[in-house]
Enzyme design. Structure first.
Site, PDB file in Angstrom:
ATOM      1  CE1 TYR A 100      17.660  46.132 -13.799  1.00 18.94           C
ATOM      2  CE2 TYR A 100      15.785  45.168 -12.647  1.00 18.94           C
ATOM      3  CZ  TYR A 100      16.490  46.307 -13.222  1.00 18.94           C
ATOM      4  OH  TYR A 100      15.832  47.546 -13.269  1.00 18.94           O
ATOM      5  CD  GLU A 147      18.097  49.879 -12.971  1.00 21.50           C
ATOM      6  OE1 GLU A 147      19.311  50.819 -13.371  1.00 21.50           O
ATOM      7  OE2 GLU A 147      17.283  49.560 -13.934  1.00 21.50           O
TER       8      GLU A 147
END
Ligand code: GDP
Ligand code: MN
Length: 384
Positions: A101, A189
């Site tokens: 991530y 993101e």
């Protein structure tokens, strides 16, 4: 403005971030043609502006043409958290060795950019951060300094990455930061950021939010803006250049200055009502702007009364009063209007309205009186 995954990937790829690429398809035939062209296995991904598509069944890996058709059939038209899937992204399936991530956003409290990196990607990052805060490494970046290669390597080490993954992610993080800054993004993101079987690091998903305040210097955003799904009320407001946010209540709100409008929402709530919107006409609003604002608010079917709350500063209350009368003369405004004027030229403004007051145009001396009256009218109770 929130971008769809494929739009975010186009933006990132253009800034040098390695991202998977594919073909946008809007019909089952297009899905099959795109999967054939990319070869099998391929992945078919719903394009909607919400996360959790995987869990909702909106991401499918397909091994042959029949499976591609079935995935297109299943995903196109699917509802994911209230968003109807109108397009899918078809890509060659990725050979995933690990999922990470990575993101950049603002930390308003610190007044710095904030980067997050975790070796536990592909899942809900809030859950990871809650369960195991150590698993999410953070870095604050001062925009004046930028993000150095050393700082990136340190972040990667703190996230617990090593070997080929560490090298690849450390090389990517500064490029991702540069992309985020250059794009005037509020958020980029990447979840998952993957390590492939071949040892490459690639963005497999992208959630990008662009700062609407920077739209003036990004003519290239026009195409994305056109594809945005706006609340029809918000679309009409944008066309008129009005600062509007749609809400669910029945009292239409018009005010000048974001702080006063927020306070107006509170006062309406205290009076037992609920606001239908936030609308800030800004400083120095002209009669035209007031008329346009009334038109937008009155166009909302749920609005039972409109509260106009103006504290004159640069905005002059006589201009506002003229705008209200102009709007009433030009168009049929359905809901009754309750006006509270104070500040610059308030007396002149009230005098202008005085000859036109009726059941559908009222003037109140204070904000709380105006809110009580507007709430009563919206509820169908006459205020007096
Ligand atoms: P989200 O659920 O909306 O965040 O959608 P993502 O694009 O992140 O996809 C969800 C999950 O689907 C990923 O975490 C992967 O595990 C899986 N996935 C997505 N693309 C591929 C692919 O090309 N190959 C494989 N094997 N899995 C994929
Ligand atoms: Mn994702």
């Amino acid at each position: 403005m929130d971008l769809l995954e494929y739009q975010g990937k186009v933006l990132l790829a253009g800034a040098g971030v390695p991202a998977s690429t594919g073909t946008v398809a809007r019909t089952v035939e297009e899905v099959v043609a795109a999967a054939d062209a990319h070869g099998y296995p391929a992945v078919v991904k719903a394009q909607v502006r919400v996360g959790g598509r995987g869990k909702a069944g909106g991401v499918k890996v397909v091994d042959d043409r029949a499976a591609a058709a079935a995935a297109g059939e299943a995903i196109l038209g699917m509802d994911i958290k209230g968003h109807t899937v109108e397009a899918v992204l078809v890509e060659p399936a990725c050979d995933i060795a690990a999922e990470y991530y990575a993101s950049f956003t603002f930390d308003r409290a610190a007044r710095l950019h904030l980067g997050l990196l975790s070796a536990q990607g592909g899942v809900d990052i809030e859950e990871v951060a809650h369960r195991d805060p150590q698993a999410v490494a953070r870095i604050h970046v001062d925009p004046r300094d930028g993000l150095s290669a050393e700082a990136a390597r340190d972040l990667v080490a703190r996230a617990g990455l090593d070997g080929v993954a560490a090298d690849g992610v450390a090389a990517l993080v500064p490029v991702l930061y540069a992309a985020y800054v250059a794009a005037d993004a509020d958020l980029v993101e990447i979840n998952p950021l993957v390590l492939t079987g071949a040892g490459d690091v690639v963005a497999l998903d992208a959630k990008v939010t662009l700062d609407d305040n920077a739209a003036f210097r990004h003519p290239e955003w026009a195409e994305w803006r056109a594809s945005e799904e706006l609340d029809p009320r918000e679309r009409r407001a944008r066309e008129k250049g009005i600062n509007y946010v749609g809400l669910d209540g029945t009292v239409g709100i018009i005010g000048n200055g974001a702080g006063l409008v927020m306070a107006t929402l509170d006062v309406v709530s205290q009076a037992g009502g609920s606001a239908a919107n936030f609308l800030d006409v800004g400083g120095g609003a002209s009669a035209e702007v007031i008329a346009a604002a009334l038109d937008v608010v009155a166009g909302d079917d749920k609005v039972g009364a409109i509260l106009v709350n103006i504290f004159g500063g640069i905005t002059r209350c006589d201009e506002v009063a003229n705008g209200i009368l102009r709007a009433l003369a030009q168009t049929e405004i359905g809901p009754p209007i309750v006006v509270r004027l104070d500040g610059t030229n308030a007396e002149e403004g009230r005098a202008i309205l005085a000859g036109h007051l009726s059941a559908s145009l009222r003037s109140e001396p204070t904000m709380s009186d105006a809110a009580r009256t507007a709430v009563a009218l919206a509820d169908g109770r006459d205020a007096r």
